[in-house]
Design an enzyme around this catalytic site. Structure first.
Site, mmCIF file in Angstrom:
data_model
loop_
_atom_site.group_PDB
_atom_site.id
_atom_site.type_symbol
_atom_site.label_atom_id
_atom_site.label_comp_id
_atom_site.label_asym_id
_atom_site.label_seq_id
_atom_site.Cartn_x
_atom_site.Cartn_y
_atom_site.Cartn_z
ATOM 1 N N ASP A 68 6.788 -18.440 16.721
ATOM 2 C CA ASP A 68 7.724 -19.249 15.933
ATOM 3 C C ASP A 68 8.958 -18.431 15.585
ATOM 4 O OD1 ASP A 68 8.053 -21.786 14.072
ATOM 5 O OD2 ASP A 68 8.682 -20.043 12.905
ATOM 6 N N TYR A 106 17.052 -16.448 12.728
ATOM 7 C CA TYR A 106 16.322 -15.175 12.635
ATOM 8 C C TYR A 106 17.000 -14.081 13.488
ATOM 9 C CZ TYR A 106 12.481 -18.238 10.997
ATOM 10 O OH TYR A 106 11.713 -19.182 10.349
ATOM 11 N N LYS A 152 14.496 -23.249 16.246
ATOM 12 C CA LYS A 152 15.020 -24.240 15.289
ATOM 13 C C LYS A 152 16.542 -24.192 15.259
ATOM 14 C CE LYS A 152 11.105 -22.703 12.419
ATOM 15 N NZ LYS A 152 11.039 -21.247 12.511
ATOM 16 N N HIS A 202 15.832 -27.247 11.207
ATOM 17 C CA HIS A 202 15.320 -26.204 10.301
ATOM 18 C C HIS A 202 15.231 -26.673 8.836
ATOM 19 C CE1 HIS A 202 14.975 -21.548 10.210
ATOM 20 N NE2 HIS A 202 14.237 -22.077 9.261
ATOM 21 N N ASN A 235 10.789 -28.440 6.596
ATOM 22 C CA ASN A 235 11.243 -28.562 5.204
ATOM 23 C C ASN A 235 11.626 -29.993 4.829
ATOM 24 O OD1 ASN A 235 11.069 -25.689 4.500
ATOM 25 N ND2 ASN A 235 12.666 -25.458 6.061
ATOM 26 N N LEU A 287 0.950 -16.806 3.950
ATOM 27 C CA LEU A 287 0.404 -15.695 3.151
ATOM 28 C C LEU A 287 1.308 -15.401 1.955
ATOM 29 C CD1 LEU A 287 -0.644 -13.390 6.162
ATOM 30 C CD2 LEU A 287 -2.101 -14.950 4.844
ATOM 31 N N ILE A 303 -1.633 -8.208 13.036
ATOM 32 C CA ILE A 303 -1.424 -9.323 13.970
ATOM 33 C C ILE A 303 -2.775 -9.731 14.559
ATOM 34 C CG2 ILE A 303 -0.435 -9.867 16.247
ATOM 35 C CD1 ILE A 303 2.057 -8.216 15.382
ATOM 36 N N GLN A 304 -3.553 -8.709 14.918
ATOM 37 C CA GLN A 304 -4.886 -8.957 15.475
ATOM 38 C C GLN A 304 -5.804 -9.574 14.408
ATOM 39 O OE1 GLN A 304 -6.163 -5.381 17.319
ATOM 40 N NE2 GLN A 304 -7.210 -6.522 18.938
ATOM 41 N N GLU A 305 -5.758 -8.994 13.217
ATOM 42 C CA GLU A 305 -6.597 -9.480 12.101
ATOM 43 C C GLU A 305 -6.334 -10.967 11.824
ATOM 44 O OE1 GLU A 305 -6.112 -7.037 8.541
ATOM 45 O OE2 GLU A 305 -6.363 -8.816 7.284
ATOM 46 N N ASN A 306 -5.066 -11.353 11.887
ATOM 47 C CA ASN A 306 -4.701 -12.727 11.519
ATOM 48 C C ASN A 306 -5.164 -13.770 12.539
ATOM 49 O OD1 ASN A 306 -3.549 -11.666 9.244
ATOM 50 N ND2 ASN A 306 -1.442 -11.761 9.984
HETATM 51 P P1 NAD Z 1 3.929 -14.840 5.548
HETATM 52 O O1 NAD Z 1 3.412 -15.692 4.454
HETATM 53 O O2 NAD Z 1 3.424 -15.021 6.920
HETATM 54 O O3 NAD Z 1 3.732 -13.334 5.066
HETATM 55 C C1 NAD Z 1 4.100 -12.261 5.887
HETATM 56 C C2 NAD Z 1 3.868 -10.957 5.164
HETATM 57 O O4 NAD Z 1 2.515 -10.873 4.737
HETATM 58 C C3 NAD Z 1 4.086 -9.756 6.078
HETATM 59 O O5 NAD Z 1 5.425 -9.367 6.075
HETATM 60 C C4 NAD Z 1 3.166 -8.726 5.470
HETATM 61 O O6 NAD Z 1 3.812 -8.103 4.396
HETATM 62 C C5 NAD Z 1 2.034 -9.553 4.943
HETATM 63 N N1 NAD Z 1 0.867 -9.647 5.846
HETATM 64 C C6 NAD Z 1 0.769 -10.299 7.028
HETATM 65 N N2 NAD Z 1 -0.467 -10.209 7.512
HETATM 66 C C7 NAD Z 1 -1.188 -9.484 6.632
HETATM 67 C C8 NAD Z 1 -2.532 -9.066 6.564
HETATM 68 N N3 NAD Z 1 -3.395 -9.384 7.519
HETATM 69 N N4 NAD Z 1 -2.912 -8.322 5.491
HETATM 70 C C9 NAD Z 1 -2.055 -8.007 4.521
HETATM 71 N N5 NAD Z 1 -0.764 -8.384 4.509
HETATM 72 C C10 NAD Z 1 -0.338 -9.122 5.553
HETATM 73 O O7 NAD Z 1 5.520 -14.916 5.481
HETATM 74 P P2 NAD Z 1 6.729 -15.538 6.273
HETATM 75 O O8 NAD Z 1 7.219 -14.596 7.286
HETATM 76 O O9 NAD Z 1 7.685 -16.011 5.248
HETATM 77 O O10 NAD Z 1 6.156 -16.862 6.984
HETATM 78 C C11 NAD Z 1 5.586 -16.877 8.273
HETATM 79 C C12 NAD Z 1 6.518 -17.482 9.291
HETATM 80 O O11 NAD Z 1 6.873 -18.815 8.913
HETATM 81 C C13 NAD Z 1 7.888 -16.792 9.394
HETATM 82 O O12 NAD Z 1 7.821 -15.556 10.050
HETATM 83 C C14 NAD Z 1 8.671 -17.846 10.118
HETATM 84 O O13 NAD Z 1 8.341 -17.848 11.494
HETATM 85 C C15 NAD Z 1 8.168 -19.103 9.422
HETATM 86 N N6 NAD Z 1 9.047 -19.526 8.295
HETATM 87 C C16 NAD Z 1 9.715 -20.707 8.420
HETATM 88 C C17 NAD Z 1 10.541 -21.140 7.407
HETATM 89 C C18 NAD Z 1 11.256 -22.441 7.558
HETATM 90 O O14 NAD Z 1 12.167 -22.717 6.760
HETATM 91 N N7 NAD Z 1 10.909 -23.253 8.521
HETATM 92 C C19 NAD Z 1 10.703 -20.386 6.237
HETATM 93 C C20 NAD Z 1 9.992 -19.198 6.119
HETATM 94 C C21 NAD Z 1 9.159 -18.783 7.159
#
Ligand code: NAD
Length: 273
Positions: A46, A51, A76, A109, A139, A189, A237-240
């Site tokens: 995504d 970005y 987007k 977006h 959104n 998260l 990344i793998q954990e998720n």
């Molecule tokens: P997220 O909620 O995915 O959190 C990411 C953060 O969580 C990382 O930077 C790291 O600090 C932590 N993290 C990730 N995996 C972890 C793990 N296994 N253990 C501990 N900590 C961990 O945050 P995000 O990036 O805001 O959202 C995910 C994606 O959603 C974005 O990258 C983007 O692609 C999308 N997004 C879209 C919009 C939109 O307006 N459409 C807005 C925000 C984000």
């Protein structure tokens, strides 16, 4: 392993877990993250024009050797490009940066007032021309979706919204379900801020031998929500993605549902343009 898929309202299959790349820097950072994800079994990425890392995403895809048809790439159109002609142009720019000849999912977006309908009509044109395999929004509140669907003909395949245990979005989820629109969680998260210390999540995680992050992502999956956690750290990344070997009980799901506080970490779509 690769993630299971859901079938969107036009028959296209979309992996239930993807890699989010917001704030991953173009160049080595995003390339390393995307390659680690593809090697771990992710097939969905995504990104977004805003970005500024579509080029790196595209390079990583090409260098990974994963066949294009196995991938699900979302990008987007940004707010300043909204409007019919400017969206068509923005799409070409994104495609060129990605180095692809189609994207799987193209999203509006944010619902920019006075523009999102024309923007979406451009997406309908791209869809009709076979340039994108599915179109959707991000959104959008219920009132935006109602307005959009009253004035356009292709029901969005996806609405990507902020969604996590502190903002469980039950109303919009049931609206989307009624209309065949898949819900995708951004910031699942909570941007890494504050959810991992929660005692309920920690207790559930301990019981399953998983991390709080994995429990939250599993809650998404069992709620029927597509999720796109972001990380640039290969082990995370793998954990998720490693969330398909355990199951939350109905009681645990209810405990996580009860964490909702209608609390956003991002902007409210009604006050963001
Ligand atoms: P997220 O909620 O995915 O959190 C990411 C953060 O969580 C990382 O930077 C790291 O600090 C932590 N993290 C990730 N995996 C972890 C793990 N296994 N253990 C501990 N900590 C961990 O945050 P995000 O990036 O805001 O959202 C995910 C994606 O959603 C974005 O990258 C983007 O692609 C999308 N997004 C879209 C919009 C939109 O307006 N459409 C807005 C925000 C984000």
């Amino acid at each position: 392993m690769t993630a299971p898929v859901i079938t969107l309202n036009n028959g296209l299959q979309m992996p239930v877990v993807g890699l989010g790349v917001w704030k991953a820097k173009d160049g080595e950072e995003v390339k390393t993250a995307v390659k680690a994800a593809l090697a771990a079994g992710y097939r969905s990425i995504d990104t977004a024009a805003v970005y500024q890392n579509e080029s790196g995403v595209g390079e990583a895809i090409r260098e990974s050797g994963v066949p294009r048809e196995e991938l699900f790439i979302t990008t987007k159109v940004w707010n300043s490009d909204q409007g019919y002609e400017s969206t068509l142009q923005a799409f070409e720019t994104s495609l060129e940066k990605l180095g692809l000849d189609y994207v799987d999912l193209y999203l509006v977006h944010w619902p920019v007032k006075g523009k999102y309908i024309d923007t979406y009509r451009a997406l309908e044109k791209l869809y009709a021309d076979g340039r994108v395999r599915a179109i959707g929004v991000s959104n959008f509140h219920i009132h935006h979706l109602e307005d959009l669907m009253a004035h356009t003909s292709v029901v969005p395949a996806v609405n990507q919204i902020e969604l996590h245990p502190r903002l469980s979005q039950t109303e919009i989820r049931s609206f989307c379900q009624q209309h065949g629109i898949a819900v995708e969680a951004w910031s699942p998260l909570m941007q890494g801020g504050g959810i991992f210390e929660n005692e309920t999540l920690r207790a559930i995680a301990e019981k399953h031998g998983k991390t709080p992050a994995q429990v939250v992502l599993r809650w998404d999956i069992q709620s029927g929500i597509v999720t796109i956690p972001k990380s640039v750290t290969p082990s995370r990344i793998q954990e998720n993605l490693n969330i398909f070997d355990f199951e939350l009980s109905a009681e645990e799901m209810a405990q996580i549902d009860a964490l909702n506080e209608n609390r956003r970490v991002g902007a409210d779509p009604d006050n963001f343009n």
